[in-house]
Design a protein around this motif. Structure first.
Motif, mmCIF file in Angstrom:
data_model
loop_
_atom_site.group_PDB
_atom_site.id
_atom_site.type_symbol
_atom_site.label_atom_id
_atom_site.label_comp_id
_atom_site.label_asym_id
_atom_site.label_seq_id
_atom_site.Cartn_x
_atom_site.Cartn_y
_atom_site.Cartn_z
ATOM 1 N N HIS A 27 0.826 -1.220 0.000
ATOM 2 C CA HIS A 27 0.000 0.000 0.000
ATOM 3 C C HIS A 27 0.848 1.254 0.000
ATOM 4 O O HIS A 27 0.468 2.254 -0.579
ATOM 5 C CB HIS A 27 -0.963 -0.037 1.181
ATOM 6 N N PHE A 28 1.976 1.201 0.706
ATOM 7 C CA PHE A 28 2.970 2.258 0.545
ATOM 8 C C PHE A 28 4.322 1.731 0.964
ATOM 9 O O PHE A 28 4.415 0.776 1.729
ATOM 10 C CB PHE A 28 2.618 3.545 1.326
ATOM 11 N N TYR A 29 5.355 2.289 0.388
ATOM 12 C CA TYR A 29 6.705 1.992 0.836
ATOM 13 C C TYR A 29 7.497 3.280 0.725
ATOM 14 O O TYR A 29 7.745 3.776 -0.354
ATOM 15 C CB TYR A 29 7.358 0.876 0.016
ATOM 16 N N GLU A 30 7.849 3.842 1.855
ATOM 17 C CA GLU A 30 8.630 5.076 1.882
ATOM 18 C C GLU A 30 10.052 4.752 2.312
ATOM 19 O O GLU A 30 10.288 4.291 3.428
ATOM 20 C CB GLU A 30 8.012 6.071 2.868
ATOM 21 N N GLN A 31 10.999 5.018 1.397
ATOM 22 C CA GLN A 31 12.388 4.733 1.725
ATOM 23 C C GLN A 31 12.983 5.885 2.526
ATOM 24 O O GLN A 31 12.544 7.027 2.372
ATOM 25 C CB GLN A 31 13.173 4.573 0.429
ATOM 26 N N ASP A 32 13.942 5.594 3.347
ATOM 27 C CA ASP A 32 14.682 6.615 4.101
ATOM 28 C C ASP A 32 13.754 7.629 4.758
ATOM 29 O O ASP A 32 13.960 8.832 4.686
ATOM 30 C CB ASP A 32 15.651 7.382 3.186
ATOM 31 N N VAL A 33 12.679 7.140 5.351
ATOM 32 C CA VAL A 33 11.681 8.070 5.862
ATOM 33 C C VAL A 33 12.123 8.703 7.186
ATOM 34 O O VAL A 33 11.884 9.873 7.432
ATOM 35 C CB VAL A 33 10.293 7.398 5.914
ATOM 36 N N VAL A 34 12.793 7.927 8.010
ATOM 37 C CA VAL A 34 13.395 8.501 9.218
ATOM 38 C C VAL A 34 14.819 7.957 9.372
ATOM 39 O O VAL A 34 15.178 6.969 8.732
ATOM 40 C CB VAL A 34 12.603 8.174 10.518
#
Lengths: 282, 423
Positions: free
Chosen positions: B375-382
Motif C-alpha cells: 500500500h505504501f513503501y517510503e524509503q529513508d523516511v526517518v
C-alpha cells in the motif's frame, strides 16, 4: 614545485558559455587524432562481423546492382546504344562505385552523432572526429569494389592506364563533399530525427538525377548544362573518363570541386557552432 | 595550487511540456483548433535550472565527494566539468589534464574483442596509442581477463565487462579525475580493488572528484564533500560533517516524518501513512539513541477501506547502504485479521545492544501479503544515530578503535582450555 605548476598551467582549460561562431580548434583535433583510427577501425571490423561472406559483400553489392541496372536501363530502356564501344556494364559499374561511396559516407556521417550518442553524452573529445571518421569504412568497400571493376575491365579488354592514379584525387573530392553535407545533417539530425528520413530520400532522389546507372548522353544537349550544378556529376564523369579513357569534362569537375569546398567549409563552421549543445539535445 | 575553480556556474535546460486546448500559444494550431473544432495539444518549453550559482575551489591533491539526492544537480555539474556540455552562466578554470569517467565502458563495442576495446576505449578517453600500448599488460592484469582478450566482449560476463572497462579508465593518468558512481558495479572483491586504485590516485597528489550515493564509500575515499540540493551548494566542508547534514536533509525532520495532508501522503485507497517517528522507551522522539537502550519505530497510518489484512514492516539500512534487516509485524495481537476503518499506530522495538554505532536509515511499508499488495513503501523516511558513550559495558568494551559491521550484539563468550596450564 615550480616546474609542476607551470606544467599544470600548460593544460589550463577555461570553461564558459560560448555563443556565436566558434573557431575550429585544429590543435585539439590533432591532439585527438588517434580517434580517427579508433573509430574507423571499429566501423570496419564491426561492418561484416557475424556474416558468412564477410568482405565479399563489398564486391557482391556493386556487381548485383550492375546486373540489375544493365538489364533494366541497358537492355529494356535501350540506353546501351549510347555508350559507343564501351560495354554498358562498365559504364554503370564506374558510376556505381563513386556513387555508393558518396551515398554511404553521407548517410553514415549524417547519422553518426545519433549512432554514437552514448559516447557523446559521456565523454569529451572533439566531436568533429565522429562525422570525419565515417569515411573510412566506405573507403575499404570502395577499394574492394575497385579491384573487382579492374578485373571486369580487363575481361572486356580495357586496361587501367596511368590516369588511374588520379582516382585518389576524385575520391578526396567526393569525401569532402559527403562529409561536408554529412556534418550539416548530423548536427540537425541529432536534434530533429526526421531529417534522417529526409536525408535518405534526398540521396535516393539525387541518385536518379545523377548519371549513375545511365550515361550522361541520355540527357539531351539542351539540358545537359544543368547537370553541372549537380555536385556529384563532375566526379562521376571524371571517374568514368579516367578509367574508360574518355574525354574529360573539365567544367563540370570545376563546379564539383567548388561545391566540395563550399560544403566542407559551411559544414565545418555550422558543426562547430552547434556542437556545444549536442549532449543536451541528442 | 587551485586545480578546479568554479565561479557562479548555472545551467538551464529547456523542458518540453504538453499543454492542450485553451492554453495554446501557437497561432497556427489555435486557428486550426477553431476551424476543426477539435481540441489540440502543443509542446511548450519550460525553463529548468539544474544548477544555480555554484561556486567552489578545489586544491591539488584533494579528494572531494559530491553528494545529494537524485536530481540535485550532481550529474549536470560533472558534465559541465568534463566539458560534455556548456554552462549557461559562470566560469570554470581547470589547471591540468582532465579525465572523466561518467560511465563504465564508454564506447565499448560488443562486437569487438577485449583487446580491440582496450584500444578503442583508451582512444575515446584521450590516451594515445603509445600510452595504451605501454599500459596494456597492466590493464589486462588488473582486469583479470587474460584468457578472454580475443573474445568479443558481448560474450563476457557482466563482471568481466565492468572489470575491463574500469581497468582502462583507471590507468589514465590525468591530474584531475572525475568519477561518477562507477564503483556501484562488480563484485565485492573487485569493488575493493577499485577503491584501492582510487585511493592510490588520491595519494599520488592528483585531484579526484567523486560522485556517489554510497556514504560509506564517500567517507572512506574523500576528505572533503560538497552537498548539492536543487542545483545549489548547501554544504561544503569535512566529509563527515557534510554527510551528516545530507542524511538529515534526506530524511526531512530526521527522527520524525509526518504528512499533514492525507491526499498527498504515501498510500493508496486502502491505507495512508500519517507519520513515522523514532522514539525511546519513554516515548520521546529522539535522533540519537544510546546503544544500550531499545529504540522504537512508531508508524501511524489511517485505514480508508476496511477488510484488508495490513501488516506494517520496517526496512533498515546503514549509511553505507547495506540492507541490515527487515522486520514485519506478524506477532502483535490481531495483526493477521482484517482491519476496520480508523487510525492505527504500530511500534517496532529494536532491542538495545543490537545495532552497531552509526546512522541507520529506516524505510516503512504497509503490506497485504495474501494476495500480495504494497500500500505504501517510503524509503529513508526517518533516520537515527546509534551512539556508544564508551562507558565500557557495551559490546565495544574498552576498545576505542574502529569496529565495522552492521550489528553489534553482546554475545556470551565461553572459553575453556584443554592443554596447557592455567595462569
Amino acid at each position: 614545485m615550480n616546474d609542476s605548476a607551470t606544467d599544470l598551467r600548460k593544460h589550463r582549460t577555461v570553461i564558459r558559455p560560448r555563443t556565436g561562431w566558434i573557431p575550429v580548434r585544429w590543435h585539439e583535433l590533432w591532439h585527438y587524432r588517434g580517434l580517427l583510427w579508433a573509430f574507423t577501425s571499429r566501423d570496419i571490423k564491426v561492418r561484416y562481423k557475424q556474416t558468412l561472406l564477410g568482405f565479399s559483400w563489398a564486391a557482391l553489392q556493386p556487381i548485383m546492382s550492375m546486373v540489375v541496372f544493365t538489364v533494366i536501363f541497358g537492355k529494356l530502356a535501350g540506353f546501351d546504344s549510347l555508350t559507343g564501344d564501351v560495354p554498358y556494364q562498365l559504364v554503370v559499374m564506374a558510376g556505381i562505385l563513386p556513387w555508393s561511396f558518396f551515398q554511404g559516407a553521407l548517410g553514415r556521417a549524417g547519422n553518426s552523432l545519433v549512432a554514437n550518442q552514448s559516447i557523446v553524452t559521456k565523454v569529451y573529445f572533439p566531436r568533429l572526429w565522429i562525422p570525419l571518421s565515417s569515411l573510412g569504412s566506405g573507403m575499404v568497400d570502395f577499394l574492394i569494389a575497385l579491384f573487382v571493376l579492374f578485373l571486369l575491365m580487363m575481361y572486356y579488354g580495357f586496361y587501367p592506364s596511368v590516369s588511374s592514379l588520379l582516382i585518389p584525387v576524385v575520391m578526396l573530392g567526393i569525401a569532402c563533399l559527403s562529409v561536408g553535407i554529412g556534418m550539416i545533417f548530423s548536427a540537425i539530425i541529432v536534434k530533429v530525427r526526421d531529417f534522417g528520413m529526409v536525408l535518405s530520400y534526398i540521396t535516393t532522389f539525387w541518385m536518379y538525377l545523377t548519371p549513375v546507372m545511365y550515361p550522361a548522353e541520355v540527357v539531351s544537349e539542351k539540358w545537359r548544362w544543368l547537370l553541372d550544378f549537380n555536385p556529384m556529376y563532375g566526379y562521376i564523369n571524371c571517374f568514368r573518363s579516367i578509367l574508360l579513357e574518355q574525354p574529360m569534362n573539365w567544367i563540370s569537375l570545376f563546379y564539383s570541386v567548388g561545391f566540395s569546398i563550399l560544403f566542407l567549409v559551411v559544414g565545418l563552421f555550422y558543426f562547430t557552432r552547434v556542437e556545444k549543445n549536442f549532449a543536451d539535445v541528442v | 595550487m587551485s586545480m578546479i575553480k568554479v565561479e557562479g556556474v548555472s545551467k538551464k535546460y529547456q523542458l518540453g511540456h504538453i499543454v492542450s486546448s485553451k492554453n495554446l500559444t501557437n497561432p497556427f494550431k489555435r486557428g486550426l483548433q477553431r476551424l476543426t473544432g477539435r481540441s489540440m495539444q502543443e509542446e511548450v518549453a519550460e525553463e529548468f535550472w539544474a544548477l544555480r550559482n555554484v561556486s567552489f575551489d578545489i586544491q591539488q591533491g584533494e579528494v572531494v565527494g559530491i553528494i545529494g539526492k537524485n536530481g540535485a544537480g550532481k550529474s549536470t555539474l560533472l558534465k559541465i566539468l568534463s566539458r560534455i556540455t556548456d554552462p549557461s552562466t559562470g566560469r570554470i578554470e581547470l589547471n591540468g589534464r582532465v579525465s572523466s569517467l561518467l560511465e563504465v565502458g564508454t564506447g565499448f563495442n560488443p562486437e569487438l574483442t577485449g583487446r580491440e576495446n582496450i584500444y578503442l576505449n583508451g582512444a575515446i578517453l584521450g590516451m594515445s596509442r603509445k600510452e595504451i600500448q605501454s599500459k596494456f599488460d597492466e590493464i589486462v592484469a588488473f582486469a583479470e581477463v587474460e584468457k578472454f582478450l580475443d573474445t568479443p566482449v558481448k560474450r563476457y560476463s557482466s563482471g568481466m565487462y565492468v572489470r575491463l572497462a574500469f581497468a582502462v579508465a583507471a590507468h589514465l593518468e590525468p591530474e584531475i579525475l572525475i568519477v561518477d558512481e562507477v564503483l556501484a558495479v562488480g563484485d565485492a572483491t573487485f569493488q575493493k580493488k577499485c577503491m584501492g586504485k582510487m585511493q592510490e590516485v588520491g595519494k599520488q597528489g592528483r585531484t579526484v572528484l567523486f560522485v556517489s550515493h554510497n556514504m560509506g564509500t564517500i567517507s572512506r575515499l574523500c576528505n572533503r564533500a560538497i552537498l548539492l540540493n536543487q542545483g545549489g551548494v548547501v554544504a561544503d566542508g569535512p566529509v563527515h560533517h557534510v554527510i551528516k547534514s545530507y542524511l538529515q536533509e534526506g530524511t526531512g525532520t530526521g527522527a520524525w516524518a509526518r504528512w499533514d495532508d492525507s491526499a498527498t501522503a504515501p498510500g493508496d485507497d486502502v491505507a495512508r501513512l500519517l507519520s513515522v517517528r523514532v522514539c525511546s522507551e519513554d516515548g520521546i522522539t529522539s535522533e540519537r539513541v544510546d546503544i544500550h537502550k531499545p529504540v522504537g519505530i512508531e508508524v501511524e497510518y489511517e485505514v480508508l477501506k476496511s477488510g484488508h489484512v495490513l501488516q506494517p514492516n520496517c526496512h533498515f539500512f546503514n549509511s553505507e547502504g547495506v540492507y541490515a534487516f527487515i522486520s514485519i509485524d506478524n506477532k502483535s495481537e490481531h495483526c493477521d485479521l482484517p482491519k476496520e476503518l480508523g487510525r492505527y499506530k504500530s511500534t517496532a522495538w529494536i532491542p538495545g545492544n543490537l545495532l552497531a554505532e552509526g546512522t541507520m536509515l529506516v524505510g516503512v511499508a504497509l503490506t497485504t501479503f495474501e494476495p500480495q499488495c504494497v500500500h505504501f513503501y517510503e524509503q529513508d523516511v526517518v533516520a537515527f544515530e546509534v551512539v556508544d558513550n564508551a562507558s565500557g559495558d557495551s559490546a565495544r568494551g574498552d576498545y576505542h578503535g574502529d569496529l565495522p559491521g552492521v550489528v553489534r550484539p553482546q554475545l556470551v563468550w565461553e572459553t575453556s582450555v584443554s592443554q596447557g596450564k592455567r595462569p
